[in-house]
Every structure is written in structure tokens, then in C-alpha cells.
Write a protein that holds these residues in place. Structure first.
Motif, short mmCIF file in Angstrom:
data_model
loop_
_atom_site.label_atom_id
_atom_site.label_comp_id
_atom_site.label_asym_id
_atom_site.label_seq_id
_atom_site.Cartn_x
_atom_site.Cartn_y
_atom_site.Cartn_z
N ASN A 20 0.81 -1.21 0.00
CA ASN A 20 0.00 0.00 0.00
C ASN A 20 0.85 1.27 0.00
OD1 ASN A 20 -2.35 -1.52 0.03
ND2 ASN A 20 -2.47 -1.52 2.26
N ASP A 21 1.95 1.27 0.76
CA ASP A 21 2.82 2.44 0.86
C ASP A 21 4.27 1.96 0.97
OD1 ASP A 21 4.05 4.86 1.30
OD2 ASP A 21 3.28 5.09 3.35
N PRO A 22 5.01 1.96 -0.12
CA PRO A 22 6.39 1.45 -0.10
C PRO A 22 7.32 2.18 0.87
CG PRO A 22 5.62 1.71 -2.35
CD PRO A 22 4.59 2.33 -1.47
N ASN A 23 6.94 3.38 1.31
CA ASN A 23 7.80 4.15 2.21
C ASN A 23 7.36 4.08 3.67
OD1 ASN A 23 9.36 5.07 0.02
ND2 ASN A 23 7.79 6.60 -0.44
N CYS A 24 6.42 3.20 3.99
CA CYS A 24 5.86 3.19 5.35
C CYS A 24 6.87 2.74 6.41
CB CYS A 24 4.60 2.34 5.41
SG CYS A 24 4.88 0.60 5.14
N TYR A 25 7.87 1.94 6.03
CA TYR A 25 8.84 1.47 7.02
C TYR A 25 10.21 2.12 6.84
CZ TYR A 25 5.46 -2.11 8.31
OH TYR A 25 4.35 -2.76 8.74
N ASP A 26 10.30 3.23 6.14
CA ASP A 26 11.58 3.90 5.98
C ASP A 26 12.09 4.38 7.33
OD1 ASP A 26 11.54 3.45 3.32
OD2 ASP A 26 11.10 5.52 2.72
N SER A 27 13.35 4.13 7.56
CA SER A 27 14.07 4.51 8.79
C SER A 27 13.39 3.98 10.06
CB SER A 27 14.25 6.03 8.89
OG SER A 27 13.01 6.68 9.10
N LYS A 28 12.73 2.84 9.95
CA LYS A 28 12.13 2.20 11.12
C LYS A 28 12.66 0.78 11.23
CE LYS A 28 7.71 4.63 10.94
NZ LYS A 28 6.28 4.48 10.73
N HIS A 29 12.88 0.35 12.45
CA HIS A 29 13.30 -1.02 12.72
C HIS A 29 12.04 -1.78 13.17
CE1 HIS A 29 16.39 -4.02 13.82
NE2 HIS A 29 15.46 -4.40 14.68
#
Length: 137
Positions: free
Chosen positions: A50-59
């Protein structure tokens, strides 16, 4: 860019490409690599679809499942660097009300109950101990 799930790094572009090709294969890959639950893996893949950037810079930290000796599962919760103690479910897999092999005592009680019931039916039909219209035939 990489996506980190339970300290396992996935190349973001390769994972997104796999999601576009086959979500099921992406879920299987995350399941096998991280040993997390199916729902958690599916949620991560759906979020990325749904959102390819949803986990950017998140562990991403999810509950890990590990098999134990008797075939049941044990859940370990990892929070950052510390690991909490494992907890298990208090129920037995496959426990049913009726057991497959009843005890001898239960079998004897069942046979006695059936014999008494048949005797009472016979006594009513032949002698009429309860006074029904079917008595004495």
C-alpha cells in the motif's frame, strides 16, 4: 535502502519487486527469514504494498515463534536488545470433550447403563411396570 525486520535486513527494491510479482512469495520469504507469525508477515507485506515508504528509517520488531520439543509453539518477545521470558498457551492442541480411548471404568458404566435401560424397556413391554398402554403385549 534496506528494510530491517527483527535484525534481518531485506533490500527494499528487491522486496518491493517480489511484492509486485507475488505477494504470497514475499510473505513466505519474510516468514522463513524472520521466523515471525503469518499474520505479522502478511501485515508487513500489505503495508509495503500500500505504501512502499511506510517502514523507511524504522526497525520492525515482531514476535518470533520457535518450535519446542513436544510440537507445540512457544512465543518469544524481543524488545530491542533484551529478550523477555517465553510464554506458552495453557491449552493442549487437540484436546476434546470425548477421548479417543475411553477408560475401562467409563466403558463398564456405559454398558451397565445400556443394560439397565434395555431391562426397563423389556419389563414395561412384557409386564407393564409403568402402566403404559403398550404393557403386557
Amino acid at each position: 535502502m534496506k528494510i530491517i525486520i527483527n535484525d534481518i535486513e531485506f533490500p527494499k527494491e528487491e522486496l518491493l519487486k517480489l511484492i509486485r510479482e507475488s505477494k504470497i512469495q514475499a510473505i513466505k520469504m519474510v516468514l522463513e527469514a524472520t521466523n515471525i507469525g503469518l499474520k505479522d508477515a502478511k501485515d508487513i507485506i500489505d503495508d509495503l504494498a500500500n505504501d512502499p515508504n511506510c517502514y523507511d528509517s524504522k526497525h520492525i520488531i515482531k514476535e518470533k515463534r520457535t518450535a519446542i520439543d513436544n510440537g507445540k509453539f512457544q512465543v518469544s518477545i524481543e524488545n530491542g536488545t533484551s529478550t523477555n521470558s517465553a510464554r506458552t498457551k495453557g491449552r493442549n492442541a487437540g484436546a476434546h470433550v470425548l477421548k479417543a480411548n475411553p477408560s475401562k471404568r467409563a466403558l463398564i458404566i456405559g454398558i451397565l447403563f445400556l443394560a439397565i435401560l434395555l431391562f426397563l424397556i423389556w419389563a414395561e413391554l412384557s409386564v407393564g411396570i409403568f402402566g403404559s398402554p403398550f404393557a403386557g403385549s
